[in-house]
Structure formats: structure tokens, C-alpha cells
Motif scaffolding. Structure first.
Motif, PDB file in Angstrom:
ATOM      1  N   ALA A  25     -21.125  39.606  15.502  1.00 18.19           N
ATOM      2  CA  ALA A  25     -19.833  39.905  16.130  1.00 18.19           C
ATOM      3  C   ALA A  25     -18.845  38.765  15.921  1.00 18.19           C
ATOM      4  O   ALA A  25     -17.661  38.990  15.621  1.00 18.19           O
ATOM      5  N   ALA A  26     -19.311  37.523  16.056  1.00 17.39           N
ATOM      6  CA  ALA A  26     -18.419  36.378  15.843  1.00 17.39           C
ATOM      7  C   ALA A  26     -17.940  36.327  14.399  1.00 17.39           C
ATOM      8  O   ALA A  26     -16.761  36.056  14.133  1.00 17.39           O
ATOM      9  N   LEU A  28     -17.611  38.875  12.358  1.00 18.61           N
ATOM     10  CA  LEU A  28     -16.638  39.960  12.170  1.00 18.61           C
ATOM     11  C   LEU A  28     -15.284  39.597  12.756  1.00 18.61           C
ATOM     12  O   LEU A  28     -14.233  39.908  12.167  1.00 18.61           O
ATOM     13  N   MET A  29     -15.276  38.949  13.925  1.00 18.08           N
ATOM     14  CA  MET A  29     -14.016  38.544  14.535  1.00 18.08           C
ATOM     15  C   MET A  29     -13.287  37.513  13.669  1.00 18.08           C
ATOM     16  O   MET A  29     -12.072  37.597  13.458  1.00 18.08           O
ATOM     17  N   ILE A  30     -14.040  36.549  13.146  1.00 18.87           N
ATOM     18  CA  ILE A  30     -13.422  35.535  12.283  1.00 18.87           C
ATOM     19  C   ILE A  30     -12.880  36.187  11.019  1.00 18.87           C
ATOM     20  O   ILE A  30     -11.769  35.877  10.564  1.00 18.87           O
ATOM     21  N   TYR A  32     -11.898  39.256  10.675  1.00 21.07           N
ATOM     22  CA  TYR A  32     -10.710  40.038  11.026  1.00 21.07           C
ATOM     23  C   TYR A  32      -9.502  39.122  11.188  1.00 21.07           C
ATOM     24  O   TYR A  32      -8.398  39.454  10.734  1.00 21.07           O
ATOM     25  N   ARG A  33      -9.693  37.965  11.828  1.00 19.87           N
ATOM     26  CA  ARG A  33      -8.574  37.043  12.007  1.00 19.87           C
ATOM     27  C   ARG A  33      -8.073  36.531  10.667  1.00 19.87           C
ATOM     28  O   ARG A  33      -6.868  36.375  10.462  1.00 19.87           O
TER      29      ARG A  33
END
Length: 450
Positions: A25-26, A28-30, A32-33
Motif C-alpha cells: 500500500a505504501a 502504491l501511494m508513493i 501515485y504521488r
């Protein structure tokens, strides 16, 4: 006992599963950012690259000068180590000093010689071109009109040319009145900014030369430190693979770049000799252009030929045709005789993949991508080829590409390769999974055995 094992293993399983979900999840968030702020990421990368520009220049120069540096050091070392009373450390340091001085002198000779030959010649050529441009343009137009009159199209072509000249003149006049004159102050500020930019670039180059000297003298230490770190982070087998792959990458890039530099210099020298013998104009300027653009495979020589033909066309249209024929013959000589002798087939890529590498890396990284894209893609191609061959060997299948020519299918039971021509009427093949492998998945529950 079995229940005790289940109780002990239940907690670590969910802990590891939770950590895995959290890491994914981390990530994927990075990701996406990064995707949503590509412009910001690009600005950060650009600022970092600008800050590290002296190091990039210095390391690039050190990499290119490294073969000459090593050759001088090996040549000079026996002269200092020949005496028994001479310490080995002193002989090594003295040979390094001599090799460093020789490498810097070679760099200064190459850069100074090119600038000393090209800048005066380019200034004179451009000045003469600007001074005589109207006269030469009229001569070229007259030559074109003469050809058009020969084929009975003189009036039509003359009208097109006249309209084109009128449009260009009106456009330039309007641009000078509406854009150039009102913005002279802004242009002056931009010019001053450019001057300071040139001074900053020269400063970065000077610092880069200093870094190049330190890198040449410390490269053995850097190699040892890199190996030390590699074996500390990875297993011995993985460390051996990384170091051997690094040597392969260095060999691929080094031989290709040095070979291309030598080939370009030879080609530029031949171009200068040929143009001088045939008394073609702008011989030195065009030869330098041919030398520089030859660093770009396939497309570079074509661009150089077009630019050179344009300069010769303004001086003598008939000589421009002879120049194109001369360049074509010279490129054939270089591609079939000179380049294979100097460079050889260092990359192992076909012409299709060379064009693919130039287009893709050139689109991503500009001119440097076009120059370095071929050896970079050669390394990627070799890694993919190695992966495919390892997979085939694990399946006891041949890894030679020739074995897959005219292959119809492989027998699933015997592993025999069947060759021949495919049937003229093909149907949709049926897929059968014959692996019949079962996987035991541990199940954790809270029930107690009675």
C-alpha cells in the motif's frame, strides 16, 4: 503438540501478511504521488542534475580518458620500478602522476585543437555566408529557373519562388517591427543572462576537469569500496554476478564509445581530405560537422550530409550534388570497412534494434540518449537474452535461436521438436494444462483437538 505449533505460527503469519499489505500500500501511494506530480518530480531531478553537473562532467571525462591513462601508467611504471632501491609505492604514485599529466594534456590538445581550428573557420565561413547570401540566393534561384525552363515550367516556378520570397520578406519585416524593436530591452537582459550562463558552464567544466583528475587517481580505491559494499549487502553468488555484470556493462560502453570516437575522427579526417582534393567550400567546417554527427548512429550521418549539402549548395549547386555522392561513398566505406575494423560488433544488435534504441532513448533523453541509447539497450537486450536462455535450459529445451526456425510445436511427452510448414487451414488450438501439480496451503484455525 500440533496445536502448540499452530498457536506459535499463527501470530507471525498474520504479522508478515500485515507488513506485506502495508509495504504494498505504501509503494502504491508513493507511485501515485509520483505519477500525479510528474512536473514536480521532473523539476527536482533537473535541479539535482544541475547541481551535480560538475561531477557528471568530471566522471564522464575520467571514463573516456581511463584507457589512455591506464596505457600510460603501464608504460611508465617499469621505468620507476626498475631500480631495486625504488619503493613499489613510490613507483606506483609516480606512474599515476605522469599518467594524469598525460591525460590532461591530451584533453587540452584535443579541445584546444578543435576550438582553434573550428572557431576561426566557422566565423569566417558564416561571415562570408551572410555577406554573400543575397548574391548566392539569386544564383541558386537562377539555376533552378534554368532547369525549370528546360522542362517548360519556368513561368510557374518563377511565380512560386517570387511569392515565397515576398511572403518571407513581409514576415521578417513585420516580425522586426512588431517583435524585435519593442523588446530590445528584454533581449539585452536575456543576452546578459546567457553570458552569465556561459560563465557558469565554463566554471562547471573547470571543476569537472579537477574532479576528473581526482577520479582517475582514485578509481582503484572506488572499485575496491564498491566491491566491499556489494559483498556486504548480497550473498557471494549474487555479488559475483553483480560485479561480472558491471564488468560486462563497462566493456560494452567503453569499447563502443571509444570506438565511435576514433571512427568519427577518422571519418572527419577523410572528409576533409576528400573535400580539399575536390576543392569544395567549407571543407573544415563540414568535416567537423560530419565528425560530430557521426557519433549518432544511422541518423547522424544523414543529418550531417544534409547540412553539408546546404552549405555547398549556396556556393555551387553542382558541387552540392558531387558532395552528396562523395558522402554516400564515404559512408559506405565507413560502414563496411572502417567501422567494423575499429568498433566491430560490440553491441550484438541488429539494425532494427539499433533504430529502436535510438528512437526510444532519443525521445526520452534527447541527444545524449541517441548517443548512449545503443550500448544501453545492448545491455538490456543481453539481460533479457540471458533470462530466456536460463528458462529454456531449466526446461531442457535448446537455447539456440536457430533451433526455433520453422518450429511447429514441441511434443509434451517426449520433448521432441517438430518442424515443417503450418497447415493452410488453421483452427483455434485447445489449451490443456497437464501440470497436475498440487500445492499444500497451510490453514490456521482456532479449533482445539480433543
Amino acid at each position: 503438540m500440533k496445536n502448540e505449533w499452530k498457536k506459535q505460527t499463527k501470530k507471525p503469519f498474520f504479522v508478515y501478511a500485515g507488513l506485506t499489505v502495508f509495504v504494498v500500500a505504501a509503494a502504491l501511494m508513493i507511485f501515485y504521488r509520483i505519477i500525479s506530480n510528474l512536473s514536480g518530480v521532473g523539476a527536482v531531478i533537473s535541479s539535482v542534475a544541475k547541481m551535480l553537473l560538475p561531477f557528471i562532467v568530471g566522471l564522464a571525462l575520467a571514463y573516456l580518458l581511463s584507457p589512455f591513462y591506464d596505457w600510460i601508467q603501464k608504460l611508465v611504471y617499469p621505468l620507476f620500478a626498475g631500480k631495486k632501491e625504488t619503493p613499489r609505492r613510490f613507483a606506483k604514485g609516480a606512474s599515476k602522476t605522469v599518467a594524469t599529466v598525460a591525460a590532461v594534456l591530451l584533453l587540452l590538445i584535443i579541445v584546444g585543437g578543435l576550438l582553434g581550428m573550428v572557431i576561426p573557420q566557422a566565423y569566417q565561413s558564416i561571415s562570408n555566408l551572410i555577406t554573400t547570401l543575397p548574391e548566392k540566393s539569386n544564383a541558386v534561384l537562377a539555376w533552378i529557373n534554368g532547369i525549370a525552363d528546360t522542362f517548360g515550367k519556368g513561368d510557374t516556378l518563377a511565380g512560386w519562388i517570387s511569392d515565397g520570397i515576398t511572403w518571407v520578406t513581409a514576415t521578417l519585416t513585420a516580425w522586426a517591427q512588431n517583435e524585435l524593436l519593442p523588446n530590445l530591452g528584454t533581449i539585452a537582459v536575456d543576452l546578459s543572462t546567457k553570458v552569465f550562463g556561459i560563465i557558469g558552464t565554463l566554471t562547471n567544466v573547470f571543476i569537472g576537469v579537477v574532479i576528473c583528475i581526482y577520479a582517475l587517481n582514485s578509481k582503484e580505491l572506488f572499485k575496491a569500496q564498491a566491491k566491499k559494499m556489494t559483498y556486504s549487502l548480497f550473498s557471494v553468488s549474487t555479488g559475483n554476478y553483480i560485479i561480472n555484470m558491471t564488468r560486462y556493462i563497462d566493456q560494452t560502453f567503453g569499447k563502443y564509445l571509444n570506438g565511435m570516437l576514433i571512427d568519427s575522427v577518422v571519418l572527419g579526417f577523410l572528409c576533409f581530405i576528400g573535400m580539399s582534393l575536390f576543392r569544395m567550400p567549407y571543407a573544415l567546417l563540414i568535416s567537423v560537422i560530419v565528425c560530430l554527427f557521426n557519433l549518432i548512429p544511422i541518423f547522424g550521418p544523414l543529418i550531417a550530409a544534409v547540412i553539408g549539402a546546404f552549405f555547398v549548395l549556396l556556393e555551387n549547386p553542382l558541387q552540392a550534388l558531387f558532395f552528396l555522392i562523395f558522402i554516400l561513398i564515404m559512408q559506405q566505406l565507413d560502414g563496411n570497412v572502417i567501422a567494423p575494423k575499429i568498433i566491430g560488433n560490440q553491441t550484438g544488435l541488429s539494425a532494427f534494434w539499433v533504430i529502436f534504441a535510438i528512437v526510444v532513448f532519443g525521445g526520452l533523453f534527447g541527444i545524449w540518449g541517441m548517443i548512449l541509447g545503443v550500448p544501453a539497450f545492448a545491455v538490456i537486450y543481453a539481460l533479457i537474452e540471458q533470462f530466456v536462455e536460463n528458462r529454456l535450459q531449466k526446461k531442457s529445451l535448446p537455447d539456440d535461436t536457430e533451433a526455433f526456425h520453422d518450429l511447429l510445436e514441441i511434443d509434451e511427452d517426449s520433448g521432441e521438436l517438430k518442424y515443417g510448414a503450418p497447415s493452410e487451414e488453421m483452427t483455434i488450438p485447445e489449451y490443456e494444462d497437464n501440470t497436475n501439480e498440487s500445492v499444500d496451503i497451510p490453514i490456521y484455525d482456532n479449533t482445539e483437538e480433543s
